[in-house]
Design a protein around this motif. Structure first.
Motif, PDB file in Angstrom:
ATOM      1  N   MET A   1      -5.452  -6.543  10.695  1.00  0.00           N
ATOM      2  CA  MET A   1      -5.311  -5.644   9.651  1.00  0.00           C
ATOM      3  C   MET A   1      -6.659  -7.564   8.325  1.00  0.00           C
ATOM      4  O   MET A   1      -6.401  -8.074   8.553  1.00  0.00           O
TER       5      MET A   1
ATOM      6  N   ASP B   1      -3.049   2.674   5.104  1.00  0.00           N
ATOM      7  CA  ASP B   1      -4.294   1.763   6.434  1.00  0.00           C
ATOM      8  C   ASP B   1      -3.775   0.243   5.756  1.00  0.00           C
ATOM      9  O   ASP B   1      -4.771  -0.477   5.834  1.00  0.00           O
ATOM     10  N   SER B   2      -3.153  -0.004   5.122  1.00  0.00           N
ATOM     11  CA  SER B   2      -2.872  -1.660   4.812  1.00  0.00           C
ATOM     12  C   SER B   2      -1.881  -2.671   4.463  1.00  0.00           C
ATOM     13  O   SER B   2      -0.635  -1.333   4.295  1.00  0.00           O
TER      14      SER B   2
ATOM     15  N   ASP C   1      -4.824  -0.364   9.819  1.00  0.00           N
ATOM     16  CA  ASP C   1      -6.342   0.373   9.686  1.00  0.00           C
ATOM     17  C   ASP C   1      -7.172   0.783  10.303  1.00  0.00           C
ATOM     18  O   ASP C   1      -8.107   1.590   9.471  1.00  0.00           O
TER      19      ASP C   1
END
Lengths: 170, 236
Positions: B79, B40-41, B17
């Motif tokens: 995250m 990012d995830s 992230d």
């Protein structure tokens, strides 16, 4: 022409070393520089730029969370500190990282005053580092413009700071 | 010997992230000759791999029409929303994706966390900040996949039982992996000039002690054997 380049290169090297000696940077910054090559000449500048953007954003949001004494969102502050500690560690921003360690401790005990002090300190440290690195990148640019190559000098933090206990190297 | 027409590159899906860390891991992997995709995830990672939202991951129809391939997944632990551990679990529950090696990264050295991830099937656990030397631990995975791809291309009879064929070439792959590891030793020396590596066994110990270096800073033990390295040890 050659002496101009040599002088600039010397300046660059000395400046870089001083940043390690004064504890602004650690070996992770060295690792960053090793990842840069002719194909990716702006890598370090790009990464540190993203880091400084991160700092600015996180400091702003943490500041808002700490604003009202009767309603501090310590969870949000903790999250911000965690992120800041992570990214400062990833780029070798040693002083910023160290403030984050103290900052987390203040957060853990819900010490608002302590958090505010740390926030101020982290703001100061990141801005200071930003200025220092800008000077370093300017020197790099001057070298290139004078027709020279940037010295592939990789200072070792552990050697320059023998007062600091080195990490156990396997 | 059949060779791939286009240059095949080991494809890594990196999940983090933090933008700074994504940039860093991307560069590290590129420097190690990998093709990299960053997300990012965990949700985006699953989407990329073709797992549709809301469908049970062990349902074989769960893959969408065009899943993208990854040879390895490297993910941050901490995250928001889906943690790296959650992602790992989902991957291992999926019949389509469970064989893709997964590496977990974390800025925190928490032994319980490390054990949990390894027990859930993670191949490696890297402490952040990740360095080039850490990525050398991925080389065996890369060589194995590369050689497997090359061997499978050489197999021309379509009616062959794939399992049997793969098993038949398995020992050869191991020897080649050994050979490649020995050839790769100078590469490791470049990044760690103080070490003199002579044998695969020494390199294995080095890989283990790199992890130990970071864990020992906090006085923790990493004596847990790494499943991914056991094969190499016995091959020697």
């Amino acid at each position: 022409m050659n002496t101009v380049v040599a002088k600039l290169q010397r300046q660059f090297q000395d400046y870089l070393v001083s940043l390690y000696q004064q504890g602004f940077l650690d070996n992770q910054f060295t690792e960053l520089r090793k990842l840069q090559d002719e194909g990716t000449p702006d890598f370090v500048a790009e990464v540190v730029s993203l880091f400084f953007d991160d700092c600015s954003k996180l400091i702003n949001s943490m500041s808002r969370s700490l604003e009202r004494p009767e309603n501090v969102d310590f969870k949000q502050v903790d999250s911000g500190v965690h992120q800041l500690k992570g990214s400062s560690s990833s780029v070798g921003a040693r002083r910023v990282k160290n403030v984050c360690i103290s900052f987390k401790e203040c957060c853990d005990v819900q010490n608002r005053e302590g958090c505010l002090r740390c926030l101020q300190q982290v703001d100061y440290e990141y801005k200071m580092l930003k200025t220092k690195l800008q000077d370093l990148f300017n020197l790099e640019q001057q070298i290139v413009q004078a027709g020279g190559a940037i010295p592939q000098h990789f200072p070792s933090y552990t050697i320059l700071r023998p007062d600091i206990r080195p990490c156990l190297d396997a | 010997m059949g060779m791939a027409a286009a240059e095949w590159k080991f494809h890594v899906l990196a999940v983090d992230d933090s933008l700074v860390d994504r940039k860093l891991i991307e560069r590290l992997l590129q420097k190690s000759s990998c093709q990299v995709t960053t997300v990012d995830s965990g949700y985006k990672a699953l989407e990329f791999l073709g797992l549709r939202q809301g469908i049970e991951s062990n349902d074989t129809t769960a893959l969408s029409l065009s899943p993208q391939e990854a040879n390895l997944i490297i993910t941050d632990y901490c995250m928001p929303g889906m943690t790296g551990y959650d992602l790992l679990k989902k991957l291992k529950e999926s019949s389509a994706l469970k064989n893709i090696p997964v590496v977990i990264m974390s800025s925190e050295n928490v032994p319980a966390r490390i054990s949990r991830c390894l027990e859930e099937g993670a191949e490696e656990f890297f402490l952040k900040p990740v360095r080039l030397a850490d990525l050398n631990k991925l080389k065996p995975h890369m060589m194995k996949t590369k050689l497997k791809n090359q061997k499978l291309e050489e197999i021309e009879t379509p009616s062959d039982d794939e399992n049997g064929t793969v098993a038949a070439v398995e020992p050869e792959i191991k020897d080649s992996v050994e050979m490649e590891i020995i050839k790769m030793l100078p590469l490791q020396s470049e990044t760690e000039p103080k070490r003199v590596l002579l044998q695969v066994v020494q390199q294995e110990e080095q890989m283990l002690s790199n992890n130990k270096r970071k864990s020992m800073e906090q006085g923790l033990s990493t004596d847990r054997p790494r499943p991914s390295l056991e094969g190499i040890a016995t091959a020697v």
